[in-house]
Design a protein around this motif. Structure first.
Motif, PDB file in Angstrom:
ATOM      1  N   ILE A  67     -60.299  21.172  88.202  1.00  0.00           N
ATOM      2  CA  ILE A  67     -60.529  21.072  86.765  1.00  0.00           C
ATOM      3  C   ILE A  67     -59.985  22.332  86.098  1.00  0.00           C
ATOM      4  O   ILE A  67     -59.788  23.354  86.757  1.00  0.00           O
ATOM      5  N   THR A  68     -59.757  22.254  84.821  1.00  0.00           N
ATOM      6  CA  THR A  68     -59.360  23.419  84.036  1.00  0.00           C
ATOM      7  C   THR A  68     -60.453  23.678  83.019  1.00  0.00           C
ATOM      8  O   THR A  68     -60.839  22.777  82.264  1.00  0.00           O
ATOM      9  N   LEU A  69     -60.980  24.901  83.030  1.00  0.00           N
ATOM     10  CA  LEU A  69     -61.979  25.259  82.032  1.00  0.00           C
ATOM     11  C   LEU A  69     -61.265  25.628  80.741  1.00  0.00           C
ATOM     12  O   LEU A  69     -60.405  26.520  80.737  1.00  0.00           O
ATOM     13  N   PRO A  70     -61.595  24.964  79.659  1.00  0.00           N
ATOM     14  CA  PRO A  70     -60.945  25.275  78.381  1.00  0.00           C
ATOM     15  C   PRO A  70     -61.159  26.740  77.986  1.00  0.00           C
ATOM     16  O   PRO A  70     -62.179  27.351  78.330  1.00  0.00           O
ATOM     17  N   LEU A  71     -60.206  27.291  77.280  1.00  0.00           N
ATOM     18  CA  LEU A  71     -60.261  28.685  76.858  1.00  0.00           C
ATOM     19  C   LEU A  71     -61.561  29.035  76.131  1.00  0.00           C
ATOM     20  O   LEU A  71     -62.158  30.078  76.418  1.00  0.00           O
ATOM     21  N   PRO A  72     -62.045  28.197  75.202  1.00  0.00           N
ATOM     22  CA  PRO A  72     -63.308  28.555  74.537  1.00  0.00           C
ATOM     23  C   PRO A  72     -64.484  28.702  75.517  1.00  0.00           C
ATOM     24  O   PRO A  72     -65.352  29.544  75.331  1.00  0.00           O
ATOM     25  N   ARG A 108     -64.172  29.609  78.798  1.00  0.00           N
ATOM     26  CA  ARG A 108     -63.942  30.858  79.542  1.00  0.00           C
ATOM     27  C   ARG A 108     -64.304  32.064  78.697  1.00  0.00           C
ATOM     28  O   ARG A 108     -64.918  33.024  79.186  1.00  0.00           O
ATOM     29  N   ARG A 109     -63.959  32.030  77.434  1.00  0.00           N
ATOM     30  CA  ARG A 109     -64.301  33.146  76.549  1.00  0.00           C
ATOM     31  C   ARG A 109     -65.807  33.269  76.377  1.00  0.00           C
ATOM     32  O   ARG A 109     -66.351  34.377  76.358  1.00  0.00           O
ATOM     33  N   ALA A 110     -66.500  32.141  76.247  1.00  0.00           N
ATOM     34  CA  ALA A 110     -67.943  32.159  76.015  1.00  0.00           C
ATOM     35  C   ALA A 110     -68.694  32.811  77.174  1.00  0.00           C
ATOM     36  O   ALA A 110     -69.691  33.500  76.947  1.00  0.00           O
ATOM     37  N   VAL A 111     -68.218  32.606  78.400  1.00  0.00           N
ATOM     38  CA  VAL A 111     -68.892  33.199  79.566  1.00  0.00           C
ATOM     39  C   VAL A 111     -68.164  34.436  80.086  1.00  0.00           C
ATOM     40  O   VAL A 111     -68.519  34.975  81.126  1.00  0.00           O
ATOM     41  N   GLN A 112     -67.133  34.854  79.371  1.00  0.00           N
ATOM     42  CA  GLN A 112     -66.325  36.022  79.735  1.00  0.00           C
ATOM     43  C   GLN A 112     -65.769  35.895  81.153  1.00  0.00           C
ATOM     44  O   GLN A 112     -65.839  36.829  81.953  1.00  0.00           O
ATOM     45  N   ALA A 113     -65.243  34.705  81.471  1.00  0.00           N
ATOM     46  CA  ALA A 113     -64.637  34.459  82.781  1.00  0.00           C
ATOM     47  C   ALA A 113     -63.136  34.680  82.678  1.00  0.00           C
ATOM     48  O   ALA A 113     -62.512  34.326  81.681  1.00  0.00           O
ATOM     49  N   VAL A 121     -59.257  35.271  85.180  1.00  0.00           N
ATOM     50  CA  VAL A 121     -58.566  34.958  86.423  1.00  0.00           C
ATOM     51  C   VAL A 121     -59.148  35.786  87.564  1.00  0.00           C
ATOM     52  O   VAL A 121     -59.353  36.989  87.424  1.00  0.00           O
ATOM     53  N   GLY A 122     -59.477  35.137  88.677  1.00  0.00           N
ATOM     54  CA  GLY A 122     -60.026  35.827  89.833  1.00  0.00           C
ATOM     55  C   GLY A 122     -61.541  35.883  89.871  1.00  0.00           C
ATOM     56  O   GLY A 122     -62.121  36.240  90.894  1.00  0.00           O
ATOM     57  N   ASP A 123     -62.203  35.561  88.754  1.00  0.00           N
ATOM     58  CA  ASP A 123     -63.661  35.542  88.743  1.00  0.00           C
ATOM     59  C   ASP A 123     -64.168  34.357  89.558  1.00  0.00           C
ATOM     60  O   ASP A 123     -63.460  33.376  89.776  1.00  0.00           O
ATOM     61  N   TYR A 124     -65.399  34.455  90.018  1.00  0.00           N
ATOM     62  CA  TYR A 124     -66.031  33.383  90.776  1.00  0.00           C
ATOM     63  C   TYR A 124     -67.096  32.706  89.928  1.00  0.00           C
ATOM     64  O   TYR A 124     -67.753  33.350  89.103  1.00  0.00           O
ATOM     65  N   LEU A 125     -67.258  31.403  90.135  1.00  0.00           N
ATOM     66  CA  LEU A 125     -68.297  30.634  89.477  1.00  0.00           C
ATOM     67  C   LEU A 125     -69.197  30.018  90.540  1.00  0.00           C
ATOM     68  O   LEU A 125     -68.729  29.623  91.603  1.00  0.00           O
ATOM     69  N   ARG A 170     -71.949  28.653  86.640  1.00  0.00           N
ATOM     70  CA  ARG A 170     -72.357  29.968  86.150  1.00  0.00           C
ATOM     71  C   ARG A 170     -71.412  31.008  86.715  1.00  0.00           C
ATOM     72  O   ARG A 170     -70.980  30.912  87.860  1.00  0.00           O
ATOM     73  N   LYS A 171     -71.136  32.006  85.923  1.00  0.00           N
ATOM     74  CA  LYS A 171     -70.324  33.120  86.408  1.00  0.00           C
ATOM     75  C   LYS A 171     -71.122  33.868  87.469  1.00  0.00           C
ATOM     76  O   LYS A 171     -72.292  34.173  87.290  1.00  0.00           O
ATOM     77  N   ALA A 172     -70.486  34.102  88.614  1.00  0.00           N
ATOM     78  CA  ALA A 172     -71.161  34.760  89.733  1.00  0.00           C
ATOM     79  C   ALA A 172     -70.955  36.263  89.657  1.00  0.00           C
ATOM     80  O   ALA A 172     -69.842  36.733  89.411  1.00  0.00           O
TER      81      ALA A 172
END
Length: 84
Positions: A12-17, A19-24, A26-30, A42-44
């Motif tokens: 899946i692709t997380l929409p930019l809004p 990713r911005r909302a959770v401050q995720a 490239v390279g972050d884990y969920l 959830r952002k890990a």
């Protein structure tokens, strides 16, 4: 609300809004949790990998062990996942 499509390999692709909302970034884990028919992401938190140079290994085993346990610092390679 955002509509997300599942691709052929389950990607899946997380929409930019989102990713911005959770401050995720490239390279972050969920973390993925399933509740009934819902999927919760959830952002890990990510912690730096331990190393043999970490000061904690000077402290491990430095106190008197009244229960007869061995000093785990001698086996620290097991805990760090490294080979000798």
């Amino acid at each position: 609300m955002n509509l997300i499509r599942i691709r052929s390999k389950g990607q899946i692709t997380l929409p930019l809004p989102v990713r911005r909302a959770v401050q995720a970034d490239v390279g972050d884990y969920l973390v993925c949790e399933v509740r009934g028919d819902s999927v919760i992401l959830r952002k890990a938190p990510v912690y730096p990998r331990a190393s043999f140079d970490d000061g904690i290994w000077r402290l491990v085993g430095s106190a008197e062990d009244k229960e007869g346990r061995e000093d785990v610092s001698v086996d620290k390679h097991k805990y760090l996942g490294d080979e000798l």
